[in-house]
Enzyme design. Structure first.
Site, PDB file in Angstrom:
ATOM      1  N   HIS A 113      -2.441   4.737  -4.322  1.00  0.00           N
ATOM      2  CA  HIS A 113      -3.565   4.987  -3.408  1.00  0.00           C
ATOM      3  C   HIS A 113      -3.891   6.476  -3.396  1.00  0.00           C
ATOM      4  O   HIS A 113      -2.980   7.309  -3.310  1.00  0.00           O
ATOM      5  CB  HIS A 113      -3.206   4.515  -1.995  1.00  0.00           C
ATOM      6  N   ASP A 150       2.368  -5.306   0.204  1.00  0.00           N
ATOM      7  CA  ASP A 150       2.725  -6.418   1.093  1.00  0.00           C
ATOM      8  C   ASP A 150       1.447  -7.170   1.461  1.00  0.00           C
ATOM      9  O   ASP A 150       0.412  -6.993   0.821  1.00  0.00           O
ATOM     10  CB  ASP A 150       3.491  -5.918   2.324  1.00  0.00           C
ATOM     11  N   GLY A 152      -0.519  -6.784   3.890  1.00  0.00           N
ATOM     12  CA  GLY A 152      -1.562  -5.940   4.462  1.00  0.00           C
ATOM     13  C   GLY A 152      -2.309  -5.179   3.379  1.00  0.00           C
ATOM     14  O   GLY A 152      -2.145  -5.432   2.182  1.00  0.00           O
ATOM     15  N   ASP A 154      -2.685  -1.463   2.004  1.00  0.00           N
ATOM     16  CA  ASP A 154      -2.110  -0.109   2.001  1.00  0.00           C
ATOM     17  C   ASP A 154      -1.057   0.065   3.089  1.00  0.00           C
ATOM     18  O   ASP A 154      -0.885   1.162   3.622  1.00  0.00           O
ATOM     19  CB  ASP A 154      -3.212   0.965   2.161  1.00  0.00           C
ATOM     20  N   GLU A 183      -1.827  11.881  -9.590  1.00  0.00           N
ATOM     21  CA  GLU A 183      -1.705  10.435  -9.728  1.00  0.00           C
ATOM     22  C   GLU A 183      -0.995  10.069 -11.023  1.00  0.00           C
ATOM     23  O   GLU A 183      -0.156   9.165 -11.055  1.00  0.00           O
ATOM     24  CB  GLU A 183      -3.089   9.778  -9.704  1.00  0.00           C
TER      25      GLU A 183
END
Length: 206
Positions: A113, A150, A152, A154, A183
């Site tokens: 992210h 998971d 959710g 982020d 990144e």
């Protein structure tokens, strides 16, 4: 250890992973497939040039949002099983997956992210929007986060972060460019960390 990389765009983070694998930085980790949720993106060409099999699985926009996400997730899970995938890496992948794949790959699916979670994450926070929000909030630093996926958005446990300063006069583009460099480092470090966990049979342990 078989790795599937999920992509949606240019694929510079995918390239970093391909280069790392060739250099032996991922140990027994091998990128055995690349999957895009968008047709014709350059990331697929990067994979083909590296001799890696590719898949294109486009979301079915005739379905309602939740049903569309679940249907796409189930298609990807079938590919994971067919390719005996051990680790799934989101490398600029924009679709949100849900359902059985989240449980099947709990502790074995990671996302990159472009912000320092838990700030600037969640639904609608991707790409340029993230960097615009960071600048608008007057943040002094930003960066990137690699976390476990998971149910959710982020919200999974953080594996690692890399930081950059937000400079006076920064635009979304200039900040994004600074973060892109980090990144490429972060995604390789996280992949190597997950490979070590695989070797030590310690999935999901933070």
């Amino acid at each position: 250890m078989n790795i599937l990389v999920l992509v949606s765009g240019n694929g510079s983070n995918l390239q970093a992973l391909i280069d790392a694998a060739k250099a032996g930085k991922l140990g027994p980790g091998s990128i055995v497939a690349v999957l895009s949720d968008r047709a014709g993106v350059y990331a697929l060409e990067r994979a083909k040039l590296a001799g890696i099999p590719v898949f294109t699985e486009v979301p079915n926009h005739n379905l309602a949002k939740d049903e569309r996400r679940l249907e796409l997730s189930n298609r990807i899970l079938k590919i994971c099983k067919a390719c005996a995938i051990d680790l799934v890496i989101y490398a600029g992948f924009l679709s949100i997956l849900k359902g059985d794949i989240i449980e099947a790959y709990a502790g074995r699916m990671i996302n990159l992210h472009p912000a320092l979670l838990p700030k600037f994450g969640g639904l609608g926070m991707y790409g340029e929007r993230v960097h615009q929000a960071v600048i608008a909030a007057g943040e002094k630093e930003s960066g990137c986060t690699v976390h476990l996926v998971d149910a959710g958005t982020d919200t999974g446990p953080i594996l690692l972060q890399r930081k950059v300063p937000v400079l006076p006069g920064d635009t979304a583009d200039s900040l994004a460019e600074r973060i892109h460099h980090e990144e490429h480092i972060a995604i390789v470090e996280a992949a190597a960390l997950m490979v070590k966990r695989f070797e030590n049979k310690s999935w999901g342990i933070i």
